[in-house]
Design a protein around this motif. Structure first.
Motif, PDB file in Angstrom:
ATOM      1  N   ARG A  85       0.505  -1.521  -0.174  1.00 46.24           N
ATOM      2  CA  ARG A  85       0.510  -0.082   0.063  1.00 46.24           C
ATOM      3  C   ARG A  85       0.790   1.232  -0.160  1.00 46.24           C
ATOM      4  O   ARG A  85      -0.364   2.560   0.075  1.00 46.24           O
ATOM      5  CB  ARG A  85      -0.587   0.444   0.827  1.00 46.24           C
ATOM      6  CG  ARG A  85      -1.697  -0.715   1.058  1.00 46.24           C
ATOM      7  CD  ARG A  85      -2.349  -0.892   1.920  1.00 46.24           C
ATOM      8  NE  ARG A  85      -2.438  -0.832   3.470  1.00 46.24           N
ATOM      9  CZ  ARG A  85      -1.789  -1.289   4.401  1.00 46.24           C
ATOM     10  NH1 ARG A  85      -1.587  -2.735   4.173  1.00 46.24           N
ATOM     11  NH2 ARG A  85      -1.450  -0.973   5.707  1.00 46.24           N
ATOM     12  N   ASP A 240      -9.803  -8.463   2.378  1.00 44.49           N
ATOM     13  CA  ASP A 240      -8.743  -8.048   3.698  1.00 44.49           C
ATOM     14  C   ASP A 240      -7.276  -9.006   3.183  1.00 44.49           C
ATOM     15  O   ASP A 240      -6.120  -7.785   2.845  1.00 44.49           O
ATOM     16  CB  ASP A 240      -8.380  -9.165   4.471  1.00 44.49           C
ATOM     17  CG  ASP A 240      -9.833  -9.089   5.749  1.00 44.49           C
ATOM     18  OD1 ASP A 240     -10.101  -8.183   5.983  1.00 44.49           O
ATOM     19  OD2 ASP A 240     -10.367 -10.082   6.362  1.00 44.49           O
ATOM     20  N   LYS A 242      -6.481  -8.892  -0.557  1.00 45.74           N
ATOM     21  CA  LYS A 242      -6.297  -7.202  -1.562  1.00 45.74           C
ATOM     22  C   LYS A 242      -6.385  -5.901  -0.268  1.00 45.74           C
ATOM     23  O   LYS A 242      -5.049  -5.615  -1.283  1.00 45.74           O
ATOM     24  CB  LYS A 242      -7.570  -7.367  -2.076  1.00 45.74           C
ATOM     25  CG  LYS A 242      -7.764  -6.405  -2.802  1.00 45.74           C
ATOM     26  CD  LYS A 242      -8.548  -6.465  -4.283  1.00 45.74           C
ATOM     27  CE  LYS A 242      -9.116  -5.198  -5.223  1.00 45.74           C
ATOM     28  NZ  LYS A 242      -8.481  -3.899  -4.309  1.00 45.74           N
ATOM     29  N   TRP A 243      -6.577  -5.918   0.152  1.00 42.13           N
ATOM     30  CA  TRP A 243      -6.446  -4.643   1.229  1.00 42.13           C
ATOM     31  C   TRP A 243      -4.963  -4.434   2.177  1.00 42.13           C
ATOM     32  O   TRP A 243      -4.243  -3.616   1.652  1.00 42.13           O
ATOM     33  CB  TRP A 243      -7.605  -4.517   2.839  1.00 42.13           C
ATOM     34  CG  TRP A 243      -7.197  -3.149   2.856  1.00 42.13           C
ATOM     35  CD1 TRP A 243      -7.632  -2.251   2.898  1.00 42.13           C
ATOM     36  CD2 TRP A 243      -6.300  -3.070   4.544  1.00 42.13           C
ATOM     37  NE1 TRP A 243      -7.279  -1.271   3.675  1.00 42.13           N
ATOM     38  CE2 TRP A 243      -6.461  -1.698   4.777  1.00 42.13           C
ATOM     39  CE3 TRP A 243      -6.292  -4.064   4.703  1.00 42.13           C
ATOM     40  CZ2 TRP A 243      -5.964  -0.851   5.982  1.00 42.13           C
ATOM     41  CZ3 TRP A 243      -5.028  -3.432   6.682  1.00 42.13           C
ATOM     42  CH2 TRP A 243      -5.000  -2.210   6.402  1.00 42.13           C
ATOM     43  N   TRP A 244      -4.690  -5.740   2.331  1.00 45.49           N
ATOM     44  CA  TRP A 244      -3.316  -5.676   2.834  1.00 45.49           C
ATOM     45  C   TRP A 244      -2.396  -5.748   2.158  1.00 45.49           C
ATOM     46  O   TRP A 244      -1.205  -4.476   2.256  1.00 45.49           O
ATOM     47  CB  TRP A 244      -3.707  -6.778   3.892  1.00 45.49           C
ATOM     48  CG  TRP A 244      -1.834  -6.962   4.637  1.00 45.49           C
ATOM     49  CD1 TRP A 244      -1.146  -6.283   6.315  1.00 45.49           C
ATOM     50  CD2 TRP A 244      -1.099  -7.097   4.611  1.00 45.49           C
ATOM     51  NE1 TRP A 244      -0.536  -6.250   6.621  1.00 45.49           N
ATOM     52  CE2 TRP A 244       0.036  -7.278   5.713  1.00 45.49           C
ATOM     53  CE3 TRP A 244      -0.224  -8.370   3.064  1.00 45.49           C
ATOM     54  CZ2 TRP A 244       1.509  -7.925   5.569  1.00 45.49           C
ATOM     55  CZ3 TRP A 244       1.406  -8.608   3.466  1.00 45.49           C
ATOM     56  CH2 TRP A 244       1.691  -8.395   4.559  1.00 45.49           C
ATOM     57  N   GLY A 246      -1.883  -4.631  -0.992  1.00 40.50           N
ATOM     58  CA  GLY A 246      -2.517  -3.918  -2.497  1.00 40.50           C
ATOM     59  C   GLY A 246      -2.473  -4.174  -3.690  1.00 40.50           C
ATOM     60  O   GLY A 246      -2.306  -2.591  -4.466  1.00 40.50           O
ATOM     61  N   GLN A 303      -8.962  -5.805   7.088  1.00 45.98           N
ATOM     62  CA  GLN A 303     -10.235  -4.806   6.233  1.00 45.98           C
ATOM     63  C   GLN A 303     -11.537  -4.738   6.999  1.00 45.98           C
ATOM     64  O   GLN A 303     -11.792  -3.814   7.939  1.00 45.98           O
ATOM     65  CB  GLN A 303     -10.081  -4.477   4.473  1.00 45.98           C
ATOM     66  CG  GLN A 303     -10.864  -3.564   3.984  1.00 45.98           C
ATOM     67  CD  GLN A 303     -11.505  -3.587   2.655  1.00 45.98           C
ATOM     68  OE1 GLN A 303     -11.640  -4.510   2.218  1.00 45.98           O
ATOM     69  NE2 GLN A 303     -11.436  -2.567   2.141  1.00 45.98           N
TER      70      GLN A 303
END
Length: 394
Positions: A85, A240, A242-244, A246, A303
């Motif tokens: 990210r 989760d 995908k968010w962690w 990025g 997330q």
């Protein structure tokens, strides 16, 4: 539900978190390297977070500052660098190649293109000029070992060149080549942050040439990183992951397939664990409390956080950008907030009292004293402040 989709409930997820994140008393670690290895990455945007996150997880936190400094700046077993990210993290050194190939390369290409575009719009020198400056600066850094941007500019004066960014826009500003270029080189894995100019709470860093590492295949590196994180933080949903990371969802799915991740059922829907991790996990023998810092990797790990953080607490515990402040934990869930006052006192407040009795309050008080004991004369103010932290600190 298929036979292989075992349901993992909130209680078991909290049990896994207590043990794998080194938060339960019996699970605490012996060194900063053990902590970082268990968590995969420590948030490094706020320098104090690294030390506070380590101290919360050490069996004996008395040596938190010297031992973490040793790992970062002497033994180099931990490295502060850009990662997921486009955020600064502290990683075990053996993961630098994996992080660079899995995540850094894509961001780096975007960052260099953005810098060249901004310079071109401002009528600044071209890519050839920038490459010459870059090579000269890296050579100077190699000679010095570690240096500030100002010190490097003494060796390579072109680093002091300035150009106007976003001319005519409301956010117009003047950028210095050194500031933008060093950021790009950091994302590209060519330089890393070295020793801070001040104490362990300082956000002003020297720079150092990045440790040499092999160039890995991007897909293989993504599988490796995701497998490490899922072993530490699983189960997790696709959202989760995908968010962690990025990453694009296609990259997440490819990595899940590559490691043979197993499906499980969660309250949020479908989740994933690494192969061999489907079976039940017993919780710690004793109840536990923890005071975790702002941006702690556990509090920021997923997330979807309702299984450990009640939605009603978010306005008090997060800033407007979604950064979590210092949190108080009891048996796997966030129950309050804490802060350090100007006189050094560690103060805390319960925000969710359900199931939190005298035993919990006594354990939280012990943790507050642990923090005050090893922090000593240092004063810690989170870089991203939250409403309840500001109120407590005052």
């Amino acid at each position: 539900m298929g036979d292989e989709e075992r349901y993992i409930g909130v209680a078991e997820r909290r049990a896994r978190l207590a043990l794998r994140h080194r938060l339960a008393g019996a699970a605490r670690a012996a060194s900063p390297e053990e902590v970082a290895g268990s968590l995969v990455a420590l948030h490094g945007s706020d320098p104090a977070t690294v030390y506070l996150a380590v101290g919360a997880r050490l069996a004996d936190p008395a040596g938190t500052v010297p031992e973490t400094g040793r790992a970062l700046y002497e033994d180099r077993t931990l490295v502060r660098m850009h990662g997921m990210r486009h955020t600064v993290f502290v990683f075990p050194t053996e993961l630098t190649a994996v992080v660079h190939a899995s995540t850094g390369l894509t961001v780096a290409a975007r960052e260099r293109a953005a810098l060249l575009k901004a310079m071109a719009k401002a009528g600044a020198p071209d890519a050839t000029w920038l490459k010459e400056v870059e090579e000269s600066a890296l050579a100077a850094l190699a000679r010095r070992g570690q240096a500030t941007a100002a010190e490097l500019a003494g060796d390579e004066p072109r680093l002091r060149e300035q150009f106007v960014y976003a001319a005519g826009k409301s956010y117009q500003g003047v950028h210095t080549v050194s500031t933008r270029l060093l950021k790009v080189l950091g994302v590209e894995g060519k330089v890393v942050r070295g020793r801070p100019l001040g104490s362990w709470t300082s956000s002003q860093f020297r720079w150092a040439v990045s440790p040499a590492h092999p160039e890995l295949n991007a897909a293989e590196a993504q599988a490796s990183l995701l497998g490490r994180w899922l072993a530490a933080c699983g189960p997790a949903t696709e959202a989760d992951l995908k968010w962690w990371t990025g990453w694009k969802v296609t990259d997440v799915r490819r990595a899940l397939a590559a490691i043979g991740a197993r499906l499980v059922s969660l309250d949020e829907g479908v989740g994933y664990v690494v192969d061999g991790d489907v079976g039940p996990v017993a919780g710690p023998a004793e109840p536990w409390a923890a005071l975790l810092p702002a941006l702690d990797p556990t509090a920021m790990g997923w997330q979807q956080r309702d299984w450990y953080l009640a939605p009603a607490l978010r306005p008090a515990l997060f800033d407007y950008s979604g950064n979590v402040g210092p949190t108080v934990w009891w048996n796997g869930r966030v129950v309050g907030a804490w802060a350090q006052r100007a006189d050094g006192e560690i103060v805390w407040r319960l925000l969710d009292t359900e199931g939190v009795g005298r035993e919990a309050e006594a354990a939280i008080a012990v943790e507050a004293e642990r923090v005050r004991g090893w922090v000593g004369a240092a004063r810690v103010t989170p870089r991203f402040r939250t409403p309840v932290e500001k109120e407590l600190a005052a």
